[in-house]
Scaffold this active site. Structure first.
Site, PDB file in Angstrom:
ATOM      1  N   ASP A  79       3.736  -6.928  -5.670  1.00  0.00           N
ATOM      2  CA  ASP A  79       2.880  -7.417  -4.591  1.00  0.00           C
ATOM      3  C   ASP A  79       3.218  -8.887  -4.377  1.00  0.00           C
ATOM      4  O   ASP A  79       3.883  -9.509  -5.209  1.00  0.00           O
ATOM      5  CB  ASP A  79       1.391  -7.261  -4.968  1.00  0.00           C
ATOM      6  N   SER A  80       2.728  -9.436  -3.268  1.00  0.00           N
ATOM      7  CA  SER A  80       2.912 -10.870  -3.045  1.00  0.00           C
ATOM      8  C   SER A  80       2.115 -11.684  -4.063  1.00  0.00           C
ATOM      9  O   SER A  80       2.388 -12.860  -4.258  1.00  0.00           O
ATOM     10  CB  SER A  80       2.441 -11.237  -1.635  1.00  0.00           C
ATOM     11  N   CYS A  88       1.575  -3.294  -1.878  1.00  0.00           N
ATOM     12  CA  CYS A  88       1.327  -4.301  -0.850  1.00  0.00           C
ATOM     13  C   CYS A  88       1.568  -3.624   0.496  1.00  0.00           C
ATOM     14  O   CYS A  88       2.659  -3.108   0.748  1.00  0.00           O
ATOM     15  CB  CYS A  88       2.310  -5.459  -1.052  1.00  0.00           C
ATOM     16  N   THR A 126       1.730  -5.033   3.410  1.00  0.00           N
ATOM     17  CA  THR A 126       2.628  -5.820   4.255  1.00  0.00           C
ATOM     18  C   THR A 126       4.089  -5.583   3.863  1.00  0.00           C
ATOM     19  O   THR A 126       4.953  -5.400   4.730  1.00  0.00           O
ATOM     20  CB  THR A 126       2.299  -7.326   4.127  1.00  0.00           C
ATOM     21  N   CYS A 147      -5.192  -4.062   3.013  1.00  0.00           N
ATOM     22  CA  CYS A 147      -4.410  -5.024   2.226  1.00  0.00           C
ATOM     23  C   CYS A 147      -4.902  -4.880   0.803  1.00  0.00           C
ATOM     24  O   CYS A 147      -6.115  -4.790   0.569  1.00  0.00           O
ATOM     25  CB  CYS A 147      -4.678  -6.441   2.751  1.00  0.00           C
TER      26      CYS A 147
HETATM   27  N1  DGL Z   1      -1.497  -7.526  -0.908  1.00  0.00           N
HETATM   28  C1  DGL Z   1      -0.760  -7.756   0.304  1.00  0.00           C
HETATM   29  C2  DGL Z   1      -0.999  -6.589   1.271  1.00  0.00           C
HETATM   30  O1  DGL Z   1      -1.427  -5.524   0.832  1.00  0.00           O
HETATM   31  C3  DGL Z   1      -1.054  -9.130   0.758  1.00  0.00           C
HETATM   32  C4  DGL Z   1      -0.303  -9.604   1.904  1.00  0.00           C
HETATM   33  C5  DGL Z   1      -0.007 -11.068   1.935  1.00  0.00           C
HETATM   34  O2  DGL Z   1       0.567 -11.594   0.990  1.00  0.00           O
HETATM   35  O3  DGL Z   1      -0.316 -11.659   2.983  1.00  0.00           O
HETATM   36  O4  DGL Z   1      -0.751  -6.649   2.449  1.00  0.00           O
END
Ligand code: DGL
Length: 247
Positions: free
Chosen positions: A11-12, A74, A76, A184
């Site tokens: 994930d980010s 994630c 995104t 998200c």
């Molecule tokens: N957890 C990421 C998602 O599900 C976060 C996105 C981000 O870093 O903006 O989209």
């Protein structure tokens, strides 16, 4: 591929831990290795090719740790990179998708709110699912600008967060939404704060339990369930540096 190898998750930042916890709950004998791309967080406003580059880098890192399956925890990153990853690697990938389909099917009011990042709203999967399964309901799309940054900074229970959530959630409630899709993986960490605004009359949908079930069935299909009986090991990395999570 080795059944005793870990499941990789990326994930980010810390949002993917909302998926990790469901995977571990369902599959307590699996080892996991989790990568938070904290230095490049948030992904939401980033261009697709930049997110693909990050996903490729982290996939290589997880494969170097023998990951037998990778969960792109994630929404995104899934929207931007899952097609590319599946085209370029043989390891199985499981991605996230906002739970628009169950929300649309379950809605009684005919109004559904979707809270997600701008990157996720741009994704092919989101559009295809909305067109196919949610044509009969009104969808209120709300980019959650700023939420991920506050969560990463540990500011989930702050006046700043409350103000942002009111700004994003109130219009959904006022329009009669009876389901709000948490699109998200960071947002399940806000469930208590969102509940303070919606009360019990709105259902909040988090796809993580369904994703965990998908992980289980894919491991089963590929003969990759860990039946070794050894205690599960969980490793967490932020920008390649280990961190501890109190489990
Ligand atoms: N957890 C990421 C998602 O599900 C976060 C996105 C981000 O870093 O903006 O989209």
């Amino acid at each position: 591929m080795n059944a005793t190898a870990p499941i990789g998750l990326l994930d980010s930042g810390i949002g993917g831990l909302s998926v990790w916890r469901e995977v571990v709950r369902l599959l307590p004998h699996e080892h996991t290795v989790y990568y938070a791309d904290t230095a490049h967080c948030p992904y939401g406003p980033k261009a697709q090719d930049e997110i693909i580059k990050r996903a490729v880098h982290i996939t290589g890192w997880l494969l170097a740790r023998q990951a037998k399956l990778i969960v792109v925890a994630c929404n995104t990153a899934t929207a931007a990179a899952i097609d590319y990853l599946r085209d370029h690697y043989t390891v199985p990938f499981i991605g996230m998708e906002p739970a628009v389909k169950p929300a649309a099917l379950l809605s009684q009011s005919g109004v559904v709110g979707v809270l997600a990042t701008r990157g996720t709203f741009k994704g092919r999967l989101y559009h295809e699912t909305s067109e196919r399964f949610a044509g009969h309901v009104k969808i209120i799309e709300q980019p959650g600008d700023g939420l991920v940054e506050l969560i990463e900074a540990g500011k989930t229970a702050t006046p700043e967060m409350t103000a942002l959530l009111h700004k994003y959630i109130n219009p959904m409630v006022e329009a009669g939404a009876d389901h709000i899709v948490l699109g998200c993986t960071h947002y399940p960490l806000l469930i208590p704060a969102i509940r303070n605004i919606t009360g019990d009359k709105v259902t909040l949908l988090d796809p993580a339990p369904a994703v965990a079930r998908r992980v289980k069935s894919l491991l089963e299909q590929n003969g990759l369930l860990n039946n070794s009986g050894e205690p599960a090991r969980h490793e967490f990395y932020s920008d390649e540096k280990p961190f501890n999570l109190t489990i």
